[in-house]
Motif scaffolding. Sequence first.
Motif, PDB file in Angstrom:
ATOM      1  N   UNK A 417       0.848  -1.186   0.000  1.00 24.62           N
ATOM      2  CA  UNK A 417       0.000   0.000   0.000  1.00 24.62           C
ATOM      3  C   UNK A 417       0.890   1.245   0.000  1.00 24.62           C
ATOM      4  N   UNK A 418       1.653   1.415  -1.059  1.00 26.32           N
ATOM      5  CA  UNK A 418       2.556   2.560  -1.179  1.00 26.32           C
ATOM      6  C   UNK A 418       2.983   2.699  -2.630  1.00 26.32           C
ATOM      7  N   UNK A 419       3.473   3.879  -2.986  1.00 21.95           N
ATOM      8  CA  UNK A 419       4.110   4.093  -4.290  1.00 21.95           C
ATOM      9  C   UNK A 419       5.627   3.929  -4.140  1.00 21.95           C
ATOM     10  N   UNK A 420       6.178   4.761  -3.267  1.00 20.19           N
ATOM     11  CA  UNK A 420       7.592   4.693  -2.883  1.00 20.19           C
ATOM     12  C   UNK A 420       7.610   4.718  -1.360  1.00 20.19           C
ATOM     13  N   UNK A 421       8.497   3.979  -0.743  1.00 26.95           N
ATOM     14  CA  UNK A 421       8.536   3.973   0.722  1.00 26.95           C
ATOM     15  C   UNK A 421       9.978   3.902   1.190  1.00 26.95           C
ATOM     16  N   UNK A 422      10.327   4.728   2.177  1.00 27.47           N
ATOM     17  CA  UNK A 422      11.681   4.610   2.720  1.00 27.47           C
ATOM     18  C   UNK A 422      11.702   3.661   3.911  1.00 27.47           C
ATOM     19  N   UNK A 423      12.785   2.962   4.042  1.00 27.70           N
ATOM     20  CA  UNK A 423      12.979   2.045   5.155  1.00 27.70           C
ATOM     21  C   UNK A 423      14.466   1.669   5.183  1.00 27.70           C
ATOM     22  N   UNK A 424      14.816   0.706   5.973  1.00 31.81           N
ATOM     23  CA  UNK A 424      16.198   0.262   6.048  1.00 31.81           C
ATOM     24  C   UNK A 424      16.287  -0.966   6.919  1.00 31.81           C
TER      25      UNK A 424
END
Length: 528
Positions: A417-424
């Motif tokens: 449920x996202x277009x682009x998502x930041x994480x790590x």
Amino acid sequence: MKKTGGIKMKRKRTMIFVTALALMVLLSFSGVSTAASGRDDINLSLNQVIETLNPFNVSSIICTQLYCQIYDVLFFQNDAGELEPRLAESFELAEDNVTYTVHLRDGVKFHNGKKLTAEDAAWSIDYALKSGPYKMIRPKVPGYKSVKVIDDLTFQIVSDGPNPTLLNNISIWVNILCKEEVLAAGEKFGIEWIPCGAGPYVISSYNPDTEIELKAFEDYYQGPASIKKVNYKILTDNNTITVAFESGELDLIVVPTAAWTRFKSNSDYNTYLSPTNHTSFFHINSIRGDVLSDKRVRQAFSYAMDREMMVIAAYDGIAQTAYSLFNPSSVFGGFTVEEMEKAGIPSYQYDPEKAKTLLAEAGFPNGFDAGKILCISGSYWEKMSTVFQANLADIGVKVDIEVADSASCRARRYDQDYDISNTGTNFTPEATYGYIYFKYLSDEARKAGERTELGLKDRELDDVYRKVLTEMNREKRKAAYLDLNRLLQDRMYTIPTFHKAIPYAYSKDLVCDEINTNYYYIYKFHWK
């Protein structure tokens, strides 16, 4: 082993944040002077609410930092990928390359006083990876098949094929718990403190929203800890952390990156910039059949990213730019820019004009609206997203930023449920852990409840990753990792940004014999 500032330069597994909020709560500390020698307590902080005490059901780095103190594992994996004895003394891998025979220490006690047996260890492994309801942990340990008890202190783990890192991954992700205690606790397990662990500390007071107190477990198999009491405050504001530390209310902190230069030059404290195997990155949702499904668009995004500027703006210049997913300095399976370019693998150095050319080839010479960046709130995540937003605007791509808490972002990533998502994530000393993102997700697996953050059906990538997972020869596995990096750089489902470091500051009277990559272990601390 080299030492700097009283810390062994020995780096080990997965990451840590120790941050702070709300000065008012600091008043509830005991008031013990940090200048006093011979103390047996320590004041620390955690930067978010503890979601659960169930180590099988967690993906929070902050929760894992707490678990390091109260639970224990079979073996500890060091930087070289070697397994150091913990609850287990030794193991043998059979000639079939699928059967591991593990020998436990004799005399280990759980916090409830019960002796550790092979039944507890075997149950913990199978409950975490197969029989229990914990679907999120299973992709972290690919290849597990079964476990069998041999005698009170011996059991066997069987993989579904040759698997050189199976025991390593189990040792990282599966804490060994007391079967009897967990089953008796029922639904309370994870919500309340249950004396089911075998680590150096037990929880004496638990309020996951505000404070947690630990006390040393006197029957710990390696001997009781020198520091007898640990006072954790749940604090979330970076300004508070520096005030609290400088006023003596906290004994060790992760320094806000903007303050690192000031702290590093202050001789009143010990400081240490710890390397990690962490990578921060942006996931691109490529499975919907829209513009983001075109790899040329994703490649353009990677060329558009000014990683040097991102390191400065988001992490105050003390991170390492990441032109591929795995940190070559600390992760087996990572390669330097020079190694990749020698092999003909693109590293996506900052080149907005090349990015525009790729967009034009994909049919978007004037850019397009890419939707939103789903951004984790706080820390450096919002700065990362702002830099990337500006980079994309420079090539004609519009994105908005939507901020949400870490748990909400994680749930939405698993639902795509996202277009682009930041994480790590903290990649283990070997890059096998990355499979959790790139695994082929069949319709049957999805119906069974399995999820990944990318939801891919890339059979070629899955096959290459599985070759890495099953290659027993280390040199051949390194060659397979190069092939894997070639595909990851081509597909660009995930765009790496930087490998962060962890800046620590701590009291001059606190001796930290060892701070490991990603996490610290209070058992290794003592006061002068």
